[in-house]
Design an enzyme around this catalytic site. Structure first.
Site, PDB file in Angstrom:
ATOM      1  N   VAL A 166      -3.378 -12.745 -35.973  1.00 47.68           N
ATOM      2  CA  VAL A 166      -2.608 -12.908 -33.970  1.00 47.68           C
ATOM      3  C   VAL A 166      -3.110 -13.686 -33.351  1.00 47.68           C
ATOM      4  O   VAL A 166      -4.715 -13.554 -32.623  1.00 47.68           O
ATOM      5  CB  VAL A 166      -2.351 -11.806 -33.953  1.00 47.68           C
ATOM      6  CG1 VAL A 166      -1.485 -11.415 -32.425  1.00 47.68           C
ATOM      7  CG2 VAL A 166      -1.191 -10.588 -34.793  1.00 47.68           C
ATOM      8  N   CYS A 167      -2.513 -14.476 -32.777  1.00 48.04           N
ATOM      9  CA  CYS A 167      -3.269 -15.286 -31.352  1.00 48.04           C
ATOM     10  C   CYS A 167      -2.030 -15.031 -30.246  1.00 48.04           C
ATOM     11  O   CYS A 167      -1.413 -15.854 -29.774  1.00 48.04           O
ATOM     12  CB  CYS A 167      -3.630 -16.636 -31.466  1.00 48.04           C
ATOM     13  SG  CYS A 167      -4.379 -17.288 -31.011  1.00 48.04           S
TER      14      CYS A 167
END
Length: 179
Positions: A98-99
Protein backbone atom coordinates in the site's frame (compact mmCIF):
# COMPACT_ATOMS: atom_id res chain seq x y z
CA UNK A 1 -7.08 -12.88 16.12
CA UNK A 2 -7.73 -10.72 19.16
CA UNK A 3 -6.40 -12.80 22.03
CA UNK A 4 -3.01 -12.23 23.61
CA UNK A 5 -0.94 -14.81 25.43
CA UNK A 6 1.50 -14.22 28.24
CA UNK A 7 4.41 -14.89 25.88
CA UNK A 8 4.74 -11.25 24.80
CA UNK A 9 8.18 -9.67 24.92
CA UNK A 10 8.59 -7.65 28.11
CA UNK A 11 11.27 -5.55 26.42
CA UNK A 12 8.79 -3.62 24.29
CA UNK A 13 6.65 -1.72 26.83
CA UNK A 14 5.64 1.12 24.47
CA UNK A 15 4.54 -1.15 21.68
CA UNK A 16 3.04 -3.60 24.16
CA UNK A 17 0.98 -0.91 25.86
CA UNK A 18 -0.14 0.67 22.58
CA UNK A 19 -0.90 -2.71 20.98
CA UNK A 20 -2.89 -3.94 23.97
CA UNK A 21 -4.82 -0.69 24.21
CA UNK A 22 -5.57 -0.74 20.48
CA UNK A 23 -6.82 -4.33 20.51
CA UNK A 24 -8.95 -3.73 23.60
CA UNK A 25 -10.41 -0.54 22.11
CA UNK A 26 -11.19 -2.23 18.78
CA UNK A 27 -12.83 -5.15 20.62
CA UNK A 28 -14.91 -2.83 22.81
CA UNK A 29 -15.81 -0.34 20.06
CA UNK A 30 -15.38 -1.98 16.65
CA UNK A 31 -14.91 0.40 13.76
CA UNK A 32 -17.11 -0.25 10.77
CA UNK A 33 -15.32 -1.54 7.71
CA UNK A 34 -12.49 -3.60 9.18
CA UNK A 35 -11.30 -5.92 11.90
CA UNK A 36 -7.74 -6.24 13.12
CA UNK A 37 -5.65 -8.36 15.44
CA UNK A 38 -2.36 -10.13 15.89
CA UNK A 39 -1.37 -12.83 13.41
CA UNK A 40 0.29 -14.72 16.26
CA UNK A 41 -0.36 -14.00 19.92
CA UNK A 42 3.33 -13.64 20.78
CA UNK A 43 4.26 -11.24 17.95
CA UNK A 44 3.12 -7.63 18.40
CA UNK A 45 4.86 -6.56 15.19
CA UNK A 46 2.64 -8.46 12.75
CA UNK A 47 -1.08 -7.77 12.48
CA UNK A 48 -3.74 -9.08 10.13
CA UNK A 49 -6.64 -6.91 9.02
CA UNK A 50 -9.79 -7.74 7.12
CA UNK A 51 -11.17 -4.82 5.18
CA UNK A 52 -14.75 -4.81 3.95
CA UNK A 53 -15.04 -3.03 0.60
CA UNK A 54 -16.69 0.34 1.24
CA UNK A 55 -20.35 0.73 0.21
CA UNK A 56 -21.10 2.52 -3.05
CA UNK A 57 -17.62 1.82 -4.45
CA UNK A 58 -16.34 -0.73 -6.95
CA UNK A 59 -14.86 -2.61 -3.97
CA UNK A 60 -18.24 -3.03 -2.22
CA UNK A 61 -18.80 -6.59 -1.05
CA UNK A 62 -15.11 -7.47 -1.09
CA UNK A 63 -13.35 -8.91 1.96
CA UNK A 64 -9.69 -8.02 1.60
CA UNK A 65 -7.01 -9.48 3.85
CA UNK A 66 -3.87 -7.44 4.55
CA UNK A 67 -0.91 -7.51 6.93
CA UNK A 68 0.52 -4.62 8.91
CA UNK A 69 4.17 -5.04 9.89
CA UNK A 70 5.39 -2.66 12.57
CA UNK A 71 9.05 -1.59 12.84
CA UNK A 72 10.93 -2.04 16.11
CA UNK A 73 10.91 1.75 16.63
CA UNK A 74 7.15 2.12 16.22
CA UNK A 75 5.45 4.57 16.76
CA UNK A 76 8.30 6.80 15.59
CA UNK A 77 8.19 5.11 12.18
CA UNK A 78 5.16 3.82 10.25
CA UNK A 79 4.18 0.21 9.71
CA UNK A 80 4.20 -1.34 6.24
CA UNK A 81 0.91 -2.57 4.85
CA UNK A 82 0.53 -5.30 2.27
CA UNK A 83 -2.65 -6.76 0.82
CA UNK A 84 -2.59 -10.54 0.87
CA UNK A 85 -5.78 -10.72 -1.18
CA UNK A 86 -5.36 -9.69 -4.82
CA UNK A 87 -6.56 -6.13 -5.33
CA UNK A 88 -6.50 -3.88 -8.40
CA UNK A 89 -6.01 -0.28 -7.26
CA UNK A 90 -3.84 2.68 -8.32
CA UNK A 91 -2.35 3.05 -4.81
CA UNK A 92 -1.55 -0.63 -4.27
CA UNK A 93 1.42 -1.99 -6.19
CA UNK A 94 1.26 -5.32 -7.98
CA UNK A 95 2.87 -7.05 -4.96
CA UNK A 96 0.11 -5.75 -2.67
CA UNK A 97 2.14 -3.01 -0.95
CA UNK A 98 0.00 0.00 0.00
CA UNK A 99 1.28 3.43 -0.95
CA UNK A 100 -0.50 6.25 0.86
CA UNK A 101 0.85 9.35 2.59
CA UNK A 102 -0.04 8.26 6.13
CA UNK A 103 2.33 5.27 5.75
CA UNK A 104 5.26 7.28 4.38
CA UNK A 105 8.24 8.01 6.61
CA UNK A 106 7.83 11.20 8.68
CA UNK A 107 9.33 14.51 7.65
CA UNK A 108 9.81 16.35 4.40
CA UNK A 109 8.96 14.68 1.10
CA UNK A 110 12.10 14.83 -1.07
CA UNK A 111 9.84 15.17 -4.14
CA UNK A 112 7.76 17.99 -2.64
CA UNK A 113 4.47 16.18 -3.29
CA UNK A 114 3.35 15.63 0.32
CA UNK A 115 3.28 17.99 3.24
CA UNK A 116 4.94 16.71 6.45
CA UNK A 117 1.58 16.67 8.25
CA UNK A 118 0.16 14.30 5.59
CA UNK A 119 2.89 11.75 6.29
CA UNK A 120 3.38 9.44 9.26
CA UNK A 121 3.00 10.94 12.73
CA UNK A 122 3.45 8.96 15.99
CA UNK A 123 -0.15 9.77 16.97
CA UNK A 124 -1.53 7.49 14.24
CA UNK A 125 -3.06 4.18 15.26
CA UNK A 126 -4.25 1.05 13.51
CA UNK A 127 -7.67 2.71 13.44
CA UNK A 128 -6.46 5.89 11.69
CA UNK A 129 -4.43 3.82 9.23
CA UNK A 130 -7.42 1.65 8.36
CA UNK A 131 -9.75 4.63 7.98
CA UNK A 132 -7.21 6.12 5.53
CA UNK A 133 -6.98 2.85 3.59
CA UNK A 134 -10.77 2.54 3.38
CA UNK A 135 -10.89 6.15 2.15
CA UNK A 136 -8.19 5.29 -0.41
CA UNK A 137 -10.36 2.45 -1.74
CA UNK A 138 -13.27 4.86 -2.15
CA UNK A 139 -11.17 7.64 -3.69
CA UNK A 140 -7.90 6.56 -5.36
CA UNK A 141 -5.08 9.06 -5.82
CA UNK A 142 -4.28 8.77 -9.52
CA UNK A 143 -1.65 11.52 -9.30
CA UNK A 144 0.72 9.39 -7.23
CA UNK A 145 0.16 5.77 -8.26
CA UNK A 146 1.97 2.70 -7.00
CA UNK A 147 0.36 0.69 -9.81
CA UNK A 148 0.71 2.76 -12.99
CA UNK A 149 -1.35 0.31 -15.07
CA UNK A 150 -4.28 0.44 -12.63
CA UNK A 151 -4.03 4.25 -12.48
CA UNK A 152 -4.08 4.50 -16.27
CA UNK A 153 -7.16 2.26 -16.47
CA UNK A 154 -8.82 4.16 -13.63
CA UNK A 155 -8.31 7.46 -15.50
CA UNK A 156 -9.09 6.23 -19.03
CA UNK A 157 -11.54 3.33 -18.67
CA UNK A 158 -12.93 3.44 -15.13
CA UNK A 159 -16.28 1.90 -16.09
CA UNK A 160 -14.82 -0.70 -18.44
CA UNK A 161 -11.55 -2.59 -17.98
CA UNK A 162 -10.81 -1.13 -14.52
CA UNK A 163 -14.28 -2.01 -13.21
CA UNK A 164 -14.04 -5.57 -14.61
CA UNK A 165 -10.65 -6.18 -12.94
CA UNK A 166 -11.88 -4.84 -9.60
CA UNK A 167 -15.04 -7.01 -9.87
CA UNK A 168 -12.83 -10.09 -10.36
CA UNK A 169 -10.81 -9.16 -7.27
CA UNK A 170 -14.01 -8.66 -5.24
CA UNK A 171 -15.36 -12.07 -6.30
CA UNK A 172 -12.05 -13.78 -5.54
CA UNK A 173 -11.85 -12.03 -2.15
CA UNK A 174 -15.29 -13.33 -1.23
CA UNK A 175 -14.28 -16.88 -2.16
CA UNK A 176 -11.03 -16.82 -0.20
CA UNK A 177 -11.84 -14.45 2.69
CA UNK A 178 -11.87 -16.98 5.47
CA UNK A 179 -9.25 -19.47 4.32
Amino acid sequence: MFSLSSGLPATEPGLLRQGLCCILKLNKNPVEGFSAGLIEDNDLYRWEVLIIGPPDTLYEGGVFKAHLTFPKDYPLRPPKMKFITDIWHPNVDKNGDVCISILHEPGEDKYGYEKPEERWLPIHTVETIMISVISMLADPNGDSPANVDAAKEWREDRHGAFKRKVARCVRKSQETAFE
